[in-house]
Motif scaffolding. Structure first.
Motif, PDB file in Angstrom:
ATOM      1  N   ALA A 253      -7.997   4.662   6.323  1.00  0.00           N
ATOM      2  CA  ALA A 253      -8.853   3.627   6.908  1.00  0.00           C
ATOM      3  C   ALA A 253      -9.072   2.457   5.961  1.00  0.00           C
ATOM      4  CB  ALA A 253     -10.201   4.229   7.305  1.00  0.00           C
ATOM      5  N   ALA A 254      -8.851   2.665   4.668  1.00  0.00           N
ATOM      6  CA  ALA A 254      -9.045   1.605   3.683  1.00  0.00           C
ATOM      7  C   ALA A 254      -7.773   0.815   3.414  1.00  0.00           C
ATOM      8  CB  ALA A 254      -9.564   2.205   2.367  1.00  0.00           C
ATOM      9  N   LEU A 255      -6.665   1.138   4.082  1.00  0.00           N
ATOM     10  CA  LEU A 255      -5.408   0.446   3.809  1.00  0.00           C
ATOM     11  C   LEU A 255      -5.477  -1.062   4.054  1.00  0.00           C
ATOM     12  CD1 LEU A 255      -2.771   3.018   5.129  1.00  0.00           C
ATOM     13  CD2 LEU A 255      -3.398   2.530   2.756  1.00  0.00           C
ATOM     14  N   PRO A 256      -6.118  -1.547   5.129  1.00  0.00           N
ATOM     15  CA  PRO A 256      -6.228  -3.009   5.276  1.00  0.00           C
ATOM     16  C   PRO A 256      -6.967  -3.670   4.118  1.00  0.00           C
ATOM     17  CG  PRO A 256      -6.695  -1.930   7.356  1.00  0.00           C
ATOM     18  CD  PRO A 256      -6.635  -0.836   6.322  1.00  0.00           C
TER      19      PRO A 256
ATOM     20  N   SER B 211     -13.513  -9.130   4.857  1.00  0.00           N
ATOM     21  CA  SER B 211     -12.867  -9.207   3.549  1.00  0.00           C
ATOM     22  C   SER B 211     -13.801  -9.924   2.579  1.00  0.00           C
ATOM     23  CB  SER B 211     -11.527  -9.945   3.661  1.00  0.00           C
ATOM     24  OG  SER B 211     -11.735 -11.250   4.159  1.00  0.00           O
ATOM     25  N   SER B 212     -13.311 -10.150   1.378  1.00  0.00           N
ATOM     26  CA  SER B 212     -14.126 -10.783   0.352  1.00  0.00           C
ATOM     27  C   SER B 212     -13.219 -11.595  -0.567  1.00  0.00           C
ATOM     28  CB  SER B 212     -14.886  -9.718  -0.456  1.00  0.00           C
ATOM     29  OG  SER B 212     -15.599 -10.304  -1.520  1.00  0.00           O
TER      30      SER B 212
ATOM     31  N   CYS C  35       0.805  -1.220   0.000  1.00  0.00           N
ATOM     32  CA  CYS C  35       0.000   0.000   0.000  1.00  0.00           C
ATOM     33  C   CYS C  35       0.840   1.273   0.000  1.00  0.00           C
ATOM     34  CB  CYS C  35      -0.932   0.005   1.202  1.00  0.00           C
ATOM     35  SG  CYS C  35      -2.077  -1.384   1.260  1.00  0.00           S
ATOM     36  N   LEU C  36       2.129   1.167  -0.293  1.00  0.00           N
ATOM     37  CA  LEU C  36       3.003   2.337  -0.183  1.00  0.00           C
ATOM     38  C   LEU C  36       2.513   3.496  -1.048  1.00  0.00           C
ATOM     39  CD1 LEU C  36       5.544   3.668   0.895  1.00  0.00           C
ATOM     40  CD2 LEU C  36       6.825   2.602  -0.978  1.00  0.00           C
TER      41      LEU C  36
ATOM     42  N   PHE D 264      -8.399   0.251  12.852  1.00  0.00           N
ATOM     43  CA  PHE D 264      -7.236  -0.563  13.212  1.00  0.00           C
ATOM     44  C   PHE D 264      -7.306  -1.117  14.636  1.00  0.00           C
ATOM     45  CE2 PHE D 264      -5.631   1.777   9.595  1.00  0.00           C
ATOM     46  CZ  PHE D 264      -4.795   0.870   8.962  1.00  0.00           C
ATOM     47  N   ALA D 265      -8.274  -0.681  15.430  1.00  0.00           N
ATOM     48  CA  ALA D 265      -8.353  -1.129  16.819  1.00  0.00           C
ATOM     49  C   ALA D 265      -8.757  -2.600  16.893  1.00  0.00           C
ATOM     50  CB  ALA D 265      -9.352  -0.275  17.591  1.00  0.00           C
TER      51      ALA D 265
END
Length: 266
Positions: A95-98, A176-177, A26-27, A237-238
């Motif tokens: 927030a969408a990085l994961p 996830s999907s 995701c860099l 991320f929590a």
């Protein structure tokens, strides 16, 4: 016969195999979020966004943008959406990085960046559509006292944090999907995942971004951006998102009270 310890001492030591460094999938998107923050800060510091709002070209405030769109059609609308999209990249993309990492890890290497870019485009399109809706609705509050509107938005956001709908949306944000690997099915799967994840994120954070829409321009806008980005990212991320949502609700309630009392204390 040599002692067992001596035999062990003479055995050659095998160096551990070096670990292959894992690429930061995701860099590029992390850098995009940083660049968006730099752009928003630069526009705020130079006053370009605020000046543009007054001249009905590139508002930095949703209320100003909608008023501009009402008065001068065309550039004001697109300028307001451009500023909103930039803010969404800065605030919501972290927030969408994961989810982006999930797309990258489950895509073929030759199409990995294309798949991640497609997911990000659909995800941000959901938030841009919400921004367009706010621009259309902004005349409803643009003529009201700014502190009262902001206090109400903060109170609404605080209440939403404690609802069952918020908890369900947060749970959906962490899902996830499965993604097809190649062909049109892979493209469609990435788009569906972006739409599903963007919808869950919108259901979770729509009230927080409403606060951003009514917060106004200038240096104060940067403070609200930083605070709301912190809330959104912490929830994502929590390990216990429900606890983070409750803490955010308390902080938002305190901010609503402070904003409501500000005119009386000044």
């Amino acid at each position: 016969m040599a002692p067992l310890g001596a035999v062990r001492a003479r055995l050659p030591r095998t160096a551990p195999a070096p670990r292959r460094p894992q690429p930061r999938l995701c860099l590029l998107f992390e850098l995009a979020a940083v660049a968006a923050w730099i752009a928003v800060i630069a526009l705020t510091v130079t006053g370009a966004a605020v000046d543009a709002a007054h001249h009905h070209t590139a508002p930095s405030h949703a209320a100003h943008a909608a008023h501009a769109a009402h008065a001068v059609p065309g550039p004001g609308v697109f300028g307001g959406l451009a500023i909103w999209a930039l803010m969404c990249v800065a605030m919501m993309l972290p927030a969408a990085l994961p989810a982006l990492a999930h797309v990258g890890a489950n895509s073929l290497r030759r199409r990995r960046q294309r798949a991640m870019a497609g997911f990000a485009a659909v995800y941000l399109a959901v938030w841009t559509g919400y921004g367009a809706l706010l621009l259309a609705l902004a005349p409803l509050w643009s003529r009201l006292p700014g502190d009262a509107v902001l206090a109400c938005a903060l109170a609404l956001a605080s209440g939403w944090q404690l609802t069952v709908h918020k908890r369900r949306a947060l749970r959906d944000c962490h899902r996830s999907s499965p993604l097809p690997l190649s062909g049109l099915r892979a493209l469609a799967g990435t788009g569906r995942f972006g739409l599903r994840h963007g919808g869950a994120c919108l259901r979770s954070c729509w009230a927080l971004m409403l606060v951003m829409a009514v917060a106004g321009g200038g240096p104060g806008m940067l403070g609200w951006m930083a605070a709301l980005t912190g809330i959104v990212t912490a929830e994502r991320f929590a390990r216990t998102p429900r606890r983070s949502a409750s803490l955010a609700a308390a902080a938002l309630a305190g901010a609503a009270l402070a904003v409501a009392l500000r005119p009386a204390l000044s």
